[in-house]
Design an enzyme around this catalytic site. Sequence first.
Site, mmCIF file in Angstrom:
data_model
loop_
_atom_site.group_PDB
_atom_site.id
_atom_site.type_symbol
_atom_site.label_atom_id
_atom_site.label_comp_id
_atom_site.label_asym_id
_atom_site.label_seq_id
_atom_site.Cartn_x
_atom_site.Cartn_y
_atom_site.Cartn_z
ATOM 1 N N ARG A 168 -32.721 -10.553 -3.413
ATOM 2 C CA ARG A 168 -31.490 -11.147 -2.656
ATOM 3 C C ARG A 168 -30.702 -10.899 -4.484
ATOM 4 N N GLU A 202 -4.419 -3.818 -6.957
ATOM 5 C CA GLU A 202 -4.243 -2.519 -7.300
ATOM 6 C C GLU A 202 -5.037 -1.540 -6.440
ATOM 7 N N SER A 229 0.642 -1.131 0.077
ATOM 8 C CA SER A 229 0.331 -0.294 -0.250
ATOM 9 C C SER A 229 0.792 1.598 -0.298
ATOM 10 N N ARG A 283 -34.310 -24.243 -10.173
ATOM 11 C CA ARG A 283 -35.055 -24.672 -9.252
ATOM 12 C C ARG A 283 -36.222 -24.690 -8.588
ATOM 13 N N GLY A 340 2.881 -10.469 -10.318
ATOM 14 C CA GLY A 340 2.459 -11.293 -11.618
ATOM 15 C C GLY A 340 2.826 -11.906 -12.848
ATOM 16 N N GLY A 380 -26.952 -25.800 -2.605
ATOM 17 C CA GLY A 380 -25.580 -26.656 -2.066
ATOM 18 C C GLY A 380 -25.099 -26.693 -3.910
ATOM 19 N N THR A 401 -7.797 -6.078 -3.072
ATOM 20 C CA THR A 401 -6.659 -6.421 -2.794
ATOM 21 C C THR A 401 -5.631 -5.171 -3.140
HETATM 22 C C1 LIG Z 1 -1.851 5.387 -1.502
HETATM 23 C C2 LIG Z 1 -1.388 6.053 -2.165
HETATM 24 C C3 LIG Z 1 -1.934 6.934 -3.159
HETATM 25 C C4 LIG Z 1 0.180 6.902 -1.438
HETATM 26 O O1 LIG Z 1 0.884 7.454 -2.377
HETATM 27 P P1 LIG Z 1 1.610 8.653 -1.586
HETATM 28 O O2 LIG Z 1 2.502 9.020 -1.921
HETATM 29 O O3 LIG Z 1 1.735 7.658 -0.271
HETATM 30 O O4 LIG Z 1 0.345 10.435 -1.274
HETATM 31 P P2 LIG Z 1 -0.085 11.165 -0.319
HETATM 32 O O5 LIG Z 1 -1.580 9.629 0.235
HETATM 33 O O6 LIG Z 1 0.408 11.299 0.725
HETATM 34 O O7 LIG Z 1 -1.326 11.850 -1.131
HETATM 35 C C5 LIG Z 1 -0.212 12.320 -1.606
HETATM 36 C C6 LIG Z 1 -1.138 13.067 -2.253
HETATM 37 O O8 LIG Z 1 -0.623 12.711 -3.666
HETATM 38 C C7 LIG Z 1 -2.190 12.483 -4.278
HETATM 39 N N1 LIG Z 1 -2.129 11.566 -5.600
HETATM 40 C C8 LIG Z 1 -1.551 9.923 -4.742
HETATM 41 N N2 LIG Z 1 -2.504 8.927 -5.545
HETATM 42 C C9 LIG Z 1 -2.267 9.595 -6.619
HETATM 43 C C10 LIG Z 1 -2.520 8.984 -7.948
HETATM 44 N N3 LIG Z 1 -2.760 8.127 -8.844
HETATM 45 N N4 LIG Z 1 -2.871 10.060 -8.442
HETATM 46 C C11 LIG Z 1 -3.467 11.666 -9.267
HETATM 47 N N5 LIG Z 1 -2.967 12.064 -7.191
HETATM 48 C C12 LIG Z 1 -2.712 11.431 -6.066
HETATM 49 C C13 LIG Z 1 -3.000 12.540 -3.056
HETATM 50 O O9 LIG Z 1 -4.491 12.931 -4.128
HETATM 51 C C14 LIG Z 1 -2.488 13.993 -2.032
HETATM 52 O O10 LIG Z 1 -3.232 14.929 -2.851
HETATM 53 P P3 LIG Z 1 -3.024 16.272 -2.513
HETATM 54 O O11 LIG Z 1 -3.904 17.057 -3.466
HETATM 55 O O12 LIG Z 1 -4.579 15.875 -1.253
HETATM 56 O O13 LIG Z 1 -1.842 16.462 -1.907
HETATM 57 C C15 LIG Z 1 0.033 5.094 -2.890
HETATM 58 O O14 LIG Z 1 0.362 4.833 -2.604
HETATM 59 C C16 LIG Z 1 -1.039 4.127 -3.605
HETATM 60 O O15 LIG Z 1 -1.578 3.908 -4.762
HETATM 61 N N6 LIG Z 1 -0.804 2.826 -2.684
HETATM 62 C C17 LIG Z 1 -1.644 1.384 -3.522
HETATM 63 C C18 LIG Z 1 -0.556 0.801 -4.660
HETATM 64 C C19 LIG Z 1 -0.705 0.001 -5.212
HETATM 65 O O16 LIG Z 1 -1.886 0.788 -5.825
HETATM 66 N N7 LIG Z 1 -0.161 -1.287 -5.539
HETATM 67 C C20 LIG Z 1 -0.683 -1.849 -6.817
HETATM 68 C C21 LIG Z 1 0.266 -2.613 -7.195
HETATM 69 S S1 LIG Z 1 0.159 -3.316 -8.643
HETATM 70 C C22 LIG Z 1 -1.043 -4.723 -8.840
HETATM 71 O O17 LIG Z 1 -1.584 -5.030 -7.225
HETATM 72 C C23 LIG Z 1 -1.143 -5.827 -9.706
HETATM 73 C C24 LIG Z 1 -2.442 -6.176 -9.534
HETATM 74 C C25 LIG Z 1 -2.633 -7.326 -10.809
HETATM 75 C C26 LIG Z 1 -3.424 -6.670 -11.719
HETATM 76 O O18 LIG Z 1 -4.212 -6.287 -12.443
HETATM 77 O O19 LIG Z 1 -3.964 -7.970 -11.881
HETATM 78 C C1 LIG Z 2 -3.418 -11.469 -6.517
HETATM 79 C C2 LIG Z 2 -2.689 -10.557 -6.322
HETATM 80 C C3 LIG Z 2 -1.953 -10.145 -7.601
HETATM 81 C C4 LIG Z 2 -0.729 -9.146 -7.340
HETATM 82 N N1 LIG Z 2 -0.474 -9.120 -8.430
HETATM 83 C C5 LIG Z 2 0.825 -7.859 -8.134
HETATM 84 C C6 LIG Z 2 1.289 -6.975 -9.258
HETATM 85 O O1 LIG Z 2 1.121 -7.497 -10.618
HETATM 86 N N2 LIG Z 2 2.464 -6.258 -8.882
HETATM 87 C C7 LIG Z 2 2.323 -5.548 -7.741
HETATM 88 O O2 LIG Z 2 3.702 -4.923 -7.826
HETATM 89 N N3 LIG Z 2 1.682 -5.758 -7.070
HETATM 90 C C8 LIG Z 2 1.167 -6.704 -6.855
HETATM 91 N N4 LIG Z 2 -0.208 -7.349 -5.694
HETATM 92 C C9 LIG Z 2 0.311 -6.493 -4.642
HETATM 93 C C10 LIG Z 2 -0.634 -5.714 -4.362
HETATM 94 O O3 LIG Z 2 -0.567 -4.944 -5.196
HETATM 95 C C11 LIG Z 2 -0.311 -4.983 -2.305
HETATM 96 O O4 LIG Z 2 -1.020 -6.582 -2.114
HETATM 97 C C12 LIG Z 2 -1.721 -4.551 -2.475
HETATM 98 O O5 LIG Z 2 -1.893 -3.250 -2.950
HETATM 99 C C13 LIG Z 2 -2.348 -4.117 -1.412
HETATM 100 O O6 LIG Z 2 -0.786 -3.927 -0.289
HETATM 101 P P1 LIG Z 2 -0.572 -5.106 0.427
HETATM 102 O O7 LIG Z 2 -0.105 -5.905 0.828
HETATM 103 O O8 LIG Z 2 0.590 -3.688 1.132
HETATM 104 O O9 LIG Z 2 -1.770 -4.870 2.007
HETATM 105 P P2 LIG Z 2 -1.588 -3.742 3.052
HETATM 106 O O10 LIG Z 2 -1.583 -2.083 3.197
HETATM 107 O O11 LIG Z 2 -0.188 -4.981 4.587
HETATM 108 O O12 LIG Z 2 -2.849 -4.184 4.161
HETATM 109 C C14 LIG Z 2 -3.206 -4.763 5.530
HETATM 110 C C15 LIG Z 2 -4.703 -3.924 5.341
HETATM 111 O O13 LIG Z 2 -3.421 -2.631 6.388
HETATM 112 C C16 LIG Z 2 -4.660 -1.485 5.758
HETATM 113 N N5 LIG Z 2 -4.439 -0.423 6.571
HETATM 114 C C17 LIG Z 2 -2.935 -0.483 5.786
HETATM 115 N N6 LIG Z 2 -2.567 1.328 5.145
HETATM 116 C C18 LIG Z 2 -3.693 1.760 6.063
HETATM 117 C C19 LIG Z 2 -3.476 3.211 6.192
HETATM 118 N N7 LIG Z 2 -2.809 4.133 6.176
HETATM 119 N N8 LIG Z 2 -4.654 3.043 6.528
HETATM 120 C C20 LIG Z 2 -5.642 2.041 7.121
HETATM 121 N N9 LIG Z 2 -5.535 0.962 7.160
HETATM 122 C C21 LIG Z 2 -4.605 1.223 6.210
HETATM 123 C C22 LIG Z 2 -5.310 -2.170 5.131
HETATM 124 O O14 LIG Z 2 -6.737 -1.103 5.014
HETATM 125 C C23 LIG Z 2 -5.350 -3.966 5.360
HETATM 126 O O15 LIG Z 2 -6.667 -3.410 5.962
HETATM 127 C C24 LIG Z 2 -0.615 -8.070 -5.402
HETATM 128 C C25 LIG Z 2 -1.791 -9.100 -4.879
HETATM 129 C C26 LIG Z 2 -2.339 -9.908 -4.857
HETATM 130 C C27 LIG Z 2 -3.244 -10.454 -4.171
#
Ligand SMILES: CC(C)(COP(=O)(O)OP(=O)(O)OC[C@H]1O[C@@H](n2cnc3c(N)ncnc32)[C@H](O)[C@@H]1OP(=O)(O)O)[C@@H](O)C(=O)NCCC(=O)NCCSC(=O)/C=C/CC(=O)O
Ligand SMILES: Cc1cc2nc3c(=O)[nH]c(=O)nc-3n(C[C@H](O)[C@H](O)[C@H](O)COP(=O)(O)OP(=O)(O)OC[C@H]3O[C@@H](n4cnc5c(N)ncnc54)[C@H](O)[C@@H]3O)c2cc1C
Length: 636
Positions: A339, A430, A144, A316, A177, A407, A428
């Site tokens: 539902r 993205e 995150s 059913r 992935g 079932g 979770t």
């Molecule tokens: C939770 C996030 C957004 C926190 O990011 P951080 O840099 O710490 O920013 P702040 O929370 O301090 O916010 C600063 C400022 O920036 C703005 N902002 C944040 N994100 C964005 C954005 N994407 N675009 C534009 N602006 C943004 C925010 O609103 C604040 O603005 P202010 O005006 O209030 O100052 C970041 O850590 C985050 O995105 N975390 C999630 C990580 C994530 O999504 N990981 C995915 C990995 S890839 C994956 O999971 C792939 C899966 C496989 C599949 O999809 O099949």
């Molecule tokens: C099937 C799958 C595929 C994925 N594919 C990819 C990929 O291709 N590339 C890639 O880079 N990543 C990938 N990921 C990783 C995924 O992006 C992260 O798992 C996701 O962003 C969640 O981050 P985390 O695991 O650190 O969760 P955490 O942040 O550790 O979440 C744990 C708990 O903490 C809470 N929490 C965390 N921060 C805060 C806060 N500030 N305030 C309140 N509550 C908070 C959350 O809500 C959650 O309940 C994949 C994950 C899965 C499950």
Amino acid sequence: MEGVDHLAHERNKSEFDVDAMKIVWAGSPHAFDVSDRISKLVASDPGFRKDNRSTLSRKELFKNTLRKAAYAWKTIVDLRLSEEEAAKLRFYVDEPAFTDLHWGMFIPAIKGQGTEEQQQKWLPLAYKMQIIGCYAQTELGHGSNVQGLETTATFDSQTDEFIIHSPTLTSSKWWPGGLGKVATHAIAYARLIVGGREHGVHGFIVQLRSLEDHSPLLGITVGDIGMKFGNGAYNTMDNGVLQFDHVLDVYSIAFASIAVMLWVSQVTCEGKYKQSDVPRQLVYGTMVYVRQTIVADASCALSRAVCIATRYSAVRRQFGSQNGGPETQVIDYKTQQSRLFPLLASAYAFRFIGEWLKWLYADVTQRLQANDFSTLPEAHACTAGLKSLTTTATADGIEECRKLCGGHGYLCSSGLPELFAVYVPACTYEGDNTVLLLQVARFLMKTVSQLGSRLSSKKPVGTIAYMTRVEHLMQCRCGVQRGFAELSADLVEAAVAHCQLIVVSKFIEKLQQEIPGKGVKQQLEVLCNIYALFLLHKHQGDFLSTGCITPKHAALANDELRSLYSQVRPNAIALVDAFNYTDHYLGSILGCYDGNVYPKLYEAAWKDPLNESVVPDGYHLYIRPLLKQEIRTARL
Ligand SMILES: CC(C)(COP(=O)(O)OP(=O)(O)OC[C@H]1O[C@@H](n2cnc3c(N)ncnc32)[C@H](O)[C@@H]1OP(=O)(O)O)[C@@H](O)C(=O)NCCC(=O)NCCSC(=O)/C=C/CC(=O)O
Ligand SMILES: Cc1cc2nc3c(=O)[nH]c(=O)nc-3n(C[C@H](O)[C@H](O)[C@H](O)COP(=O)(O)OP(=O)(O)OC[C@H]3O[C@@H](n4cnc5c(N)ncnc54)[C@H](O)[C@@H]3O)c2cc1C
């Protein structure tokens, strides 16, 4: 009997043009044509069978996934499919695989954040699948909190290269992935260090494996992270672990060693770092892009589950027989309707919000190219909030559809357990859904402080109650002099309310468009009212506390819901037929088009490997001795 449509009597009840609704669901006549043609191509090709997945071991499953991915690519090349047709083919093959991340993240990241020079170098290779990419951002210790990532990328001005390194165990890349066994390249996110100074997280293209023998390159340790939730499900995907040991990387996605017009930053040949005057959050651009696609995916997954549960609910029969006549169809029970039908309405609602979000993303992308960042905060809040709202509702909805099938919904042959297991991580990845809602809450707090109480007057009349609810929830929180963290749980509720307001208002706006087809618009109006009134009923405490509705209004809304369910009932089967899913894609005996469920369930049972022998393996070794024990133990 085969060939008989056991749901014909239901289809004959339809009060609207189903073919016209198919076009509305697909988005256009062209989109319908592509979807219809490609889904039938996949369904008719035995190379894409998927009914045996639950009987394979992890290694057999993964090898089969590689076979299918290669077969799909060969089909795309042989048939000269367009990019749109190829994407549809991968969608209907319906198997999480490394190709999802190659096409869904690796290529979009280069297109969205790479320089011209980098796009010219990498995109032709990626489009021809001469390299296979993954998106390596998340680490063992951080997912995150992107700014907490520990991997480092140190610029060496002597060699004009970046040295990528994993300094700690928790800095190991974890989850990407395609990384575990297949990807040859990664977009790896690392903390940039230039001249001893750190400049935050940036993306770098790093080669991981040899293009000759697929072995990991020097300094690269890479593998799969192990089995995940469910048996088949997401285990067709090689989510991986990756460690860098001072790996030389000459290609950075956000940088070129020679200064070129870049989105994010520059490192010049002299080793000087120059931050462009664009928001640093553009480095998150790929996640924003994927979040908007996930909203459209939610409507697909939810509609699939609803199609299965609706068709089976019409097949059913349970209780209610009068004088030996047929028992009652469970779809006629008011509890089943209360539902099921809100989920049917949600599937359509998410379809239309997905269309709008796709427009919003295209609009903000166009603005960014003109250095107009004015709508970036709203685009971030909308993509984050709607991804959270729709994936939570869809995951819960798929599980509810399993329960609606009793079932038999628990059988793999129903398609619902696998659909749930594959879908549920969408809450979770993205972005964890709560973390994303906190981003929306932060955006709302800023908006309220800038605009005062009125968050926005740009909403259709029908949403006044919804808008008042959001403003009330925000005022209750913003008015209290306590910190964001202290109020975060309440603010998340306001964020959900805000996203529900957007979904309802965009559904209403959709109905203001020209919608061809007999009775089609009327059906969508019923579904829109169900979606809005169901949420009003579910959250009536919020609405009552705002004073914009009275308890009498709430009671009337509930009465109206029952009436609306009665209006949907004769059209339910036709409304799910409009999704135009093949039996192959649905992968469900309960949801089969002809409704001939029982014979198919019975036939499928005997195909289970456990039924290959009458006496199971292990009987003679373990059970027979039990049965042959001395009589004395029988007295125990
Ligand atoms: C939770 C996030 C957004 C926190 O990011 P951080 O840099 O710490 O920013 P702040 O929370 O301090 O916010 C600063 C400022 O920036 C703005 N902002 C944040 N994100 C964005 C954005 N994407 N675009 C534009 N602006 C943004 C925010 O609103 C604040 O603005 P202010 O005006 O209030 O100052 C970041 O850590 C985050 O995105 N975390 C999630 C990580 C994530 O999504 N990981 C995915 C990995 S890839 C994956 O999971 C792939 C899966 C496989 C599949 O999809 O099949
Ligand atoms: C099937 C799958 C595929 C994925 N594919 C990819 C990929 O291709 N590339 C890639 O880079 N990543 C990938 N990921 C990783 C995924 O992006 C992260 O798992 C996701 O962003 C969640 O981050 P985390 O695991 O650190 O969760 P955490 O942040 O550790 O979440 C744990 C708990 O903490 C809470 N929490 C965390 N921060 C805060 C806060 N500030 N305030 C309140 N509550 C908070 C959350 O809500 C959650 O309940 C994949 C994950 C899965 C499950």
